[in-house]
Scaffold this active site. Sequence first.
Site, PDB file in Angstrom:
ATOM      1  N   LYS A 168       0.824  -1.214   0.000  1.00 45.75           N
ATOM      2  CA  LYS A 168       0.000   0.000   0.000  1.00 45.75           C
ATOM      3  C   LYS A 168       0.854   1.258   0.000  1.00 45.75           C
ATOM      4  CE  LYS A 168      -1.546   1.889   3.944  1.00 45.75           C
ATOM      5  NZ  LYS A 168      -1.401   3.347   4.099  1.00 45.75           N
ATOM      6  N   ASN A 169       1.815   1.315   0.930  1.00 49.19           N
ATOM      7  CA  ASN A 169       2.574   2.554   1.089  1.00 49.19           C
ATOM      8  C   ASN A 169       3.407   2.883  -0.144  1.00 49.19           C
ATOM      9  OD1 ASN A 169       1.496   2.999   3.553  1.00 49.19           O
ATOM     10  ND2 ASN A 169       3.340   2.563   4.744  1.00 49.19           N
ATOM     11  N   ARG A 205      -3.617  11.154   4.485  1.00 49.87           N
ATOM     12  CA  ARG A 205      -2.479  12.044   4.583  1.00 49.87           C
ATOM     13  C   ARG A 205      -1.545  11.957   3.377  1.00 49.87           C
ATOM     14  NH1 ARG A 205       0.862  14.429   8.285  1.00 49.87           N
ATOM     15  NH2 ARG A 205       3.016  14.037   7.771  1.00 49.87           N
ATOM     16  N   CYS A 230      -3.966  14.065  13.034  1.00 50.32           N
ATOM     17  CA  CYS A 230      -4.001  12.647  12.738  1.00 50.32           C
ATOM     18  C   CYS A 230      -4.007  11.932  14.065  1.00 50.32           C
ATOM     19  CB  CYS A 230      -2.766  12.278  11.940  1.00 50.32           C
ATOM     20  SG  CYS A 230      -2.566  10.522  11.739  1.00 50.32           S
ATOM     21  N   ARG A 238       2.136  14.746  13.388  1.00 49.05           N
ATOM     22  CA  ARG A 238       2.494  14.473  11.992  1.00 49.05           C
ATOM     23  C   ARG A 238       2.496  15.724  11.112  1.00 49.05           C
ATOM     24  NH1 ARG A 238      -0.061   8.854   9.949  1.00 49.05           N
ATOM     25  NH2 ARG A 238       1.845   8.682   8.789  1.00 49.05           N
ATOM     26  N   PRO A 239       3.453  16.612  11.334  1.00 47.06           N
ATOM     27  CA  PRO A 239       3.537  17.830  10.520  1.00 47.06           C
ATOM     28  C   PRO A 239       4.056  17.537   9.102  1.00 47.06           C
ATOM     29  CG  PRO A 239       5.357  17.731  12.074  1.00 47.06           C
ATOM     30  CD  PRO A 239       4.502  16.527  12.342  1.00 47.06           C
ATOM     31  N   VAL A 240       4.066  18.573   8.255  1.00 43.54           N
ATOM     32  CA  VAL A 240       4.595  18.400   6.888  1.00 43.54           C
ATOM     33  C   VAL A 240       5.721  19.395   6.607  1.00 43.54           C
ATOM     34  CG1 VAL A 240       2.550  17.361   5.826  1.00 43.54           C
ATOM     35  CG2 VAL A 240       2.731  19.850   5.954  1.00 43.54           C
ATOM     36  N   ASP A 241       6.314  19.930   7.685  1.00 46.09           N
ATOM     37  CA  ASP A 241       7.367  20.934   7.501  1.00 46.09           C
ATOM     38  C   ASP A 241       8.521  20.426   6.637  1.00 46.09           C
ATOM     39  OD1 ASP A 241       7.691  19.202   9.726  1.00 46.09           O
ATOM     40  OD2 ASP A 241       9.320  20.428  10.508  1.00 46.09           O
ATOM     41  N   LEU A 242       8.871  19.148   6.772  1.00 46.06           N
ATOM     42  CA  LEU A 242      10.011  18.621   6.013  1.00 46.06           C
ATOM     43  C   LEU A 242       9.675  18.519   4.518  1.00 46.06           C
ATOM     44  CD1 LEU A 242      11.108  15.803   8.488  1.00 46.06           C
ATOM     45  CD2 LEU A 242      12.006  18.125   8.292  1.00 46.06           C
ATOM     46  N   ASP A 277       5.061   0.414  12.062  1.00 44.42           N
ATOM     47  CA  ASP A 277       3.801  -0.144  11.551  1.00 44.42           C
ATOM     48  C   ASP A 277       3.590  -1.603  11.968  1.00 44.42           C
ATOM     49  OD1 ASP A 277       3.211   2.247  10.385  1.00 44.42           O
ATOM     50  OD2 ASP A 277       3.663   1.622   8.329  1.00 44.42           O
ATOM     51  N   ILE A 312       8.950   6.612  16.849  1.00 44.18           N
ATOM     52  CA  ILE A 312       8.646   7.347  15.612  1.00 44.18           C
ATOM     53  C   ILE A 312       7.457   8.292  15.795  1.00 44.18           C
ATOM     54  CG2 ILE A 312       8.150   7.160  13.126  1.00 44.18           C
ATOM     55  CD1 ILE A 312      10.796   5.841  13.811  1.00 44.18           C
ATOM     56  N   ARG A 354      -8.500   0.162   4.821  1.00 44.41           N
ATOM     57  CA  ARG A 354      -7.566   1.098   4.202  1.00 44.41           C
ATOM     58  C   ARG A 354      -6.273   0.396   3.813  1.00 44.41           C
ATOM     59  NH1 ARG A 354      -5.764   5.486   7.764  1.00 44.41           N
ATOM     60  NH2 ARG A 354      -4.419   5.623   5.959  1.00 44.41           N
TER      61      ARG A 354
HETATM   62  C1  UD1 Z   1       5.082   6.656   6.446  1.00 39.29           C
HETATM   63  C2  UD1 Z   1       4.128   5.512   6.280  1.00 39.29           C
HETATM   64  C3  UD1 Z   1       3.615   5.064   7.646  1.00 39.29           C
HETATM   65  C4  UD1 Z   1       4.793   4.758   8.576  1.00 39.29           C
HETATM   66  C5  UD1 Z   1       5.787   5.907   8.617  1.00 39.29           C
HETATM   67  C6  UD1 Z   1       7.048   5.598   9.397  1.00 39.29           C
HETATM   68  C7  UD1 Z   1       3.073   5.959   4.154  1.00 39.29           C
HETATM   69  C8  UD1 Z   1       1.820   6.313   3.436  1.00 39.29           C
HETATM   70  N1  UD1 Z   1       2.990   5.948   5.479  1.00 39.29           N
HETATM   71  O1  UD1 Z   1       4.379   7.737   7.023  1.00 39.29           O
HETATM   72  O2  UD1 Z   1       2.798   3.909   7.465  1.00 39.29           O
HETATM   73  O3  UD1 Z   1       4.302   4.533   9.881  1.00 39.29           O
HETATM   74  O4  UD1 Z   1       6.182   6.256   7.277  1.00 39.29           O
HETATM   75  O5  UD1 Z   1       7.648   4.466   8.903  1.00 39.29           O
HETATM   76  O6  UD1 Z   1       4.083   5.671   3.542  1.00 39.29           O
HETATM   77  N2  UD1 Z   1       7.770  14.372  10.472  1.00 39.29           N
HETATM   78  C9  UD1 Z   1       7.978  15.707  10.708  1.00 39.29           C
HETATM   79  N3  UD1 Z   1       7.809  16.594   9.682  1.00 39.29           N
HETATM   80  C10 UD1 Z   1       7.458  16.193   8.426  1.00 39.29           C
HETATM   81  C11 UD1 Z   1       7.256  14.806   8.188  1.00 39.29           C
HETATM   82  C12 UD1 Z   1       7.421  13.924   9.229  1.00 39.29           C
HETATM   83  O7  UD1 Z   1       8.291  16.100  11.830  1.00 39.29           O
HETATM   84  O8  UD1 Z   1       7.338  17.048   7.534  1.00 39.29           O
HETATM   85  C13 UD1 Z   1       7.928  13.391  11.567  1.00 39.29           C
HETATM   86  C14 UD1 Z   1       6.644  12.624  11.887  1.00 39.29           C
HETATM   87  O9  UD1 Z   1       5.805  13.332  12.740  1.00 39.29           O
HETATM   88  C15 UD1 Z   1       7.211  11.364  12.510  1.00 39.29           C
HETATM   89  C16 UD1 Z   1       8.526  11.157  11.758  1.00 39.29           C
HETATM   90  O10 UD1 Z   1       8.837  12.409  11.143  1.00 39.29           O
HETATM   91  O11 UD1 Z   1       7.489  11.566  13.861  1.00 39.29           O
HETATM   92  C17 UD1 Z   1       8.495  10.095  10.694  1.00 39.29           C
HETATM   93  O12 UD1 Z   1       7.381  10.303   9.861  1.00 39.29           O
HETATM   94  P1  UD1 Z   1       7.406   9.920   8.324  1.00 39.29           P
HETATM   95  O13 UD1 Z   1       8.527   8.976   8.073  1.00 39.29           O
HETATM   96  O14 UD1 Z   1       7.330  11.162   7.518  1.00 39.29           O
HETATM   97  O15 UD1 Z   1       6.036   9.136   8.164  1.00 39.29           O
HETATM   98  P2  UD1 Z   1       4.996   9.200   6.977  1.00 39.29           P
HETATM   99  O16 UD1 Z   1       5.695   9.390   5.684  1.00 39.29           O
HETATM  100  O17 UD1 Z   1       3.894  10.125   7.335  1.00 39.29           O
END
Ligand code: UD1
Length: 428
Positions: free
Chosen positions: A22-23, A96, A120, A125-129, A310, A332, A402
Amino acid sequence: MDRIAIIGGARLEGEIPISGAKNSAIKLMAASLLTDEPLRLTNMPRLADTRFLGKLLQRLGTEVSESEGADGPETLLQTREIISTIAPYDLVRQMRASFNVLGPLLARTGQAKVSLPGGCTIGARPVDLHLQALEALGARIDLHEGYVYAQAPRGLRGGRIDFPINSVGATEHAMLAAVLAEGDSEITNAAREPEMVDLAECLNKMGAKVSGAGTSTIQIQGVSRLSGATHAVMPDRIETGTYAVAAAMAGGEVRLTRTRSDFIETLLDKMGEAGVEVTLHNDGLTVKRNGARLRAVEIDTAPYPGFATDLQAQFMALMTLAEGESVIRETIFENRFMHAPELSRLGADITVSGGEARVRGVESLEGAQVMATDLRASVSLVIAGLAGRGETMVNRVYHLDRGFERLEEKLSACGAQIRRIKGGDDEE
Ligand code: UD1
């Protein structure tokens, strides 16, 4: 809303074919926005999340058609023209990962307006990165009223993206945008999950020049256009690990096929430590447990190749019946122990404190009504139900749909007593 009823106690014997990941599938689908030619994805999982992303892509101009190919389910995606560069809140909120259309839209058209995903259940789970990566590629980003407005009128240009922490989604997003940027890009501290390799391989088949995926440094030479391609989605390592744990929990012997054991090495090491027998094959693995009680082991979740977050909930379910005390640390995501109180309803003895759970193994679990709270949490309740005495009823199973394809079918083919009850009341 559907519910799943399980009568525990049946041993599992048989074979479970693993579906496409899926991912990975949802990021590969987003890659179709990068070209006007057809992208054919084989070994596609048929899940609520992939259907959902298909709908969003259709809104953006992608023709999406599903068919049954010689080697299983396929999806053909073609975006001759982008007809909208807007991904609205009501769609991004529901999944997301739909946020990852931002980069491809920007790369192909020079602009995009995509809703922030919002809160969430498993933490902030921010998107700053993600945004930092796009800015490093020359995008102008503004935030207004819950939307990201991104612009690169003269196209994206190559840049250095140095992530402060590992992020799966942001690394993929950076790749999806940088492939069409002008010049070279380098991503450092990149996520190393196998899904990075799958995405890079697909992009390279489309004519991109990505190297180093699967390591912490990824290099991308931008190209001016991408073409169509055919790509087989990698096997789902989380589904593989989930059924491996389910077999260990219920006891019996289950062969998992159409998958790869090397993707879940850390889990298999821990299962071995706990006393589960695992045999590896070319196309997967066999998990066997006969009677003897498992031993409690400790795990810390970590980015790949560490123990996958996961699979944490599923492993916690397994540890509820192990001898001794297991310590499970979630590093995580914050707030990813929502399954713990539900497992306790089945008789598990779990104490959660911050990011740490202590699971003291009990002799047996007993069926009860429980509530699925997120995707991985819900499947941990099914796993626990397989070993519980009597009936476990899992409410709110839309979370399961899902991410797990034909779960009841796959488990009942191995002898589990599990059935779906359509449209029953749940406890909302
Ligand atoms: C993906 C997977 C999810 C899995 C996760 C970690 C998909 C659709 N989902 O989620 O199933 O549990 O990887 O293996 O592929 N973070 C920030 N800023 C950002 C982005 C992330 O601070 O902009 C933080 C998150 O809050 C978290 C950490 O980084 O603490 C890792 O998250 P991330 O690897 O980005 O997870 P996802 O891509 O959302």
